[in-house]
Scaffold this active site. Structure first.
Site: not given
Length: 318
Positions: A17, A101
């Protein structure tokens, strides 16, 4: 579950993340029992141009190993060159490639989840990556670009053909970002299709979700993302359950306070007295979600500029 020579008896992994899974948080997750942690995604171009900020992201500590370094890019030669540099540093145990992403600034360069729109390019990149290093290579992908372009089965098969050793699947499209429920059924289809391990990702917030996603998908391994923000204890709970069948309680108030300061101290150690407290602001608000008075705490944390500021705020927490 195995990836290369690494074996994971309780495969509950920390998802990559951006802005979250840096060295301090990865160490905390490992201390809570997480057997494999992933880095924030790192740009191949940043590595190859020796960008100072990017190179700092490659720094790892022994306390966070084993860990996977996640790389993103769009050109086979560039990705392979960056991977070789990572391997030369001996800073990671696995190389993971990002095909998930959804950020506009990433996909506009054919990177991240945009790779799902170009299967041939994706295959060439993965093939080059696997051929460039001796480390295990894995890939993390979404199920497709949007509801009209759900091609995760094709992409996962291409990844396996390219030689990757595991595939993590986030059960949402790029169009969804993090909205709606993750599609666990399609993850099951991927699991049934591949010979290599499949890691299920999306909407794992507690032991009940862990039980359900394992039942639905058939995946032995899972990856926890947003539910781990401000909650490294989730790894203690999930891995303990897999070992014993027992569900542990959540953290006490004192545990929350202790880990906020420990996290802050590590951020200050690795990023300095100015950046550390400012990066800690968001983490502190996550650590105190759900407790009484958290709205006021959030206001105070967002003004904190030093370790002393955080200590003063924490003294008021009951």
């Amino acid at each position: 579950m195995r990836i290369g020579s690494l074996e994971f008896p309780v495969p509950v992994f920390l998802a990559p993340m951006a802005g979250v899974t840096d060295t301090p948080y990865r160490i905390l997750a490992r201390e809570m029992g997480c057997p494999l942690v992933y880095s924030e995604m790192v740009s191949d171009k940043g590595i190859n141009y020796r960008n100072e900020h990017t190179l700092k992201m490659l720094h790892t500590e022994e306390l966070e190993r084993p860990m996977a370094m996640q790389l993103f890019g769009a050109e086979p030669d560039s990705v392979a060159k960056a991977a070789q540099y990572i391997q030369s540093l001996n800073c990671a145990d696995i190389l993971d490639f990002n095909m998930g992403c959804p950020a506009p600034k990433v996909v506009k360069n054919h990177e991240g989840s945009a790779m799902l729109l170009e299967p041939e390019r994706a295959f060439r990149v993965l093939k080059a990556l696997v051929g460039a290093v001796n480390m295990p290579v894995t890939v993390k992908m979404r199920i497709g670009w949007d509801k009209d372009h759900i091609n995760v089965l094709e992409m996962a098969e291409l990844a396996e053909e390219a030689g990757v050793q595991a595939v993590a699947v986030h059960g949402r499209t790029r169009e969804q970002f993090y909205r709606d429920r993750a599609d666990w059924q399609i993850i099951r289809q991927v699991r049934e299709k591949l010979r290599i391990p499949v890691i299920a990702n999306g909407d794992i917030r507690n032991v009940e979700d862990l039980i359900k996603i394992r039942e639905v998908t058939g995946c032995e391994a899972v990856m926890v993302g947003r539910a781990a923000q401000g909650n490294p204890w989730i790894f203690r709970q999930l891995t303990h359950y897999l070992r014993t069948g027992e569900i542990l309680p959540g953290p006490t108030m004192e545990e929350r306070k202790e880990i906020i300061i420990r996290h802050l101290d590590m951020l200050m150690k690795f990023k300095g007295d100015y950046v550390g407290p400012r990066e800690m602001r968001k983490h502190a608000t996550w650590y105190t979600r759900g407790i009484k008075g958290n709205a006021e705490l959030r206001v105070q944390f967002n003004k904190a500029e030093s370790r002393e500021d955080f200590l003063r705020i924490l003294e008021k927490m009951k």
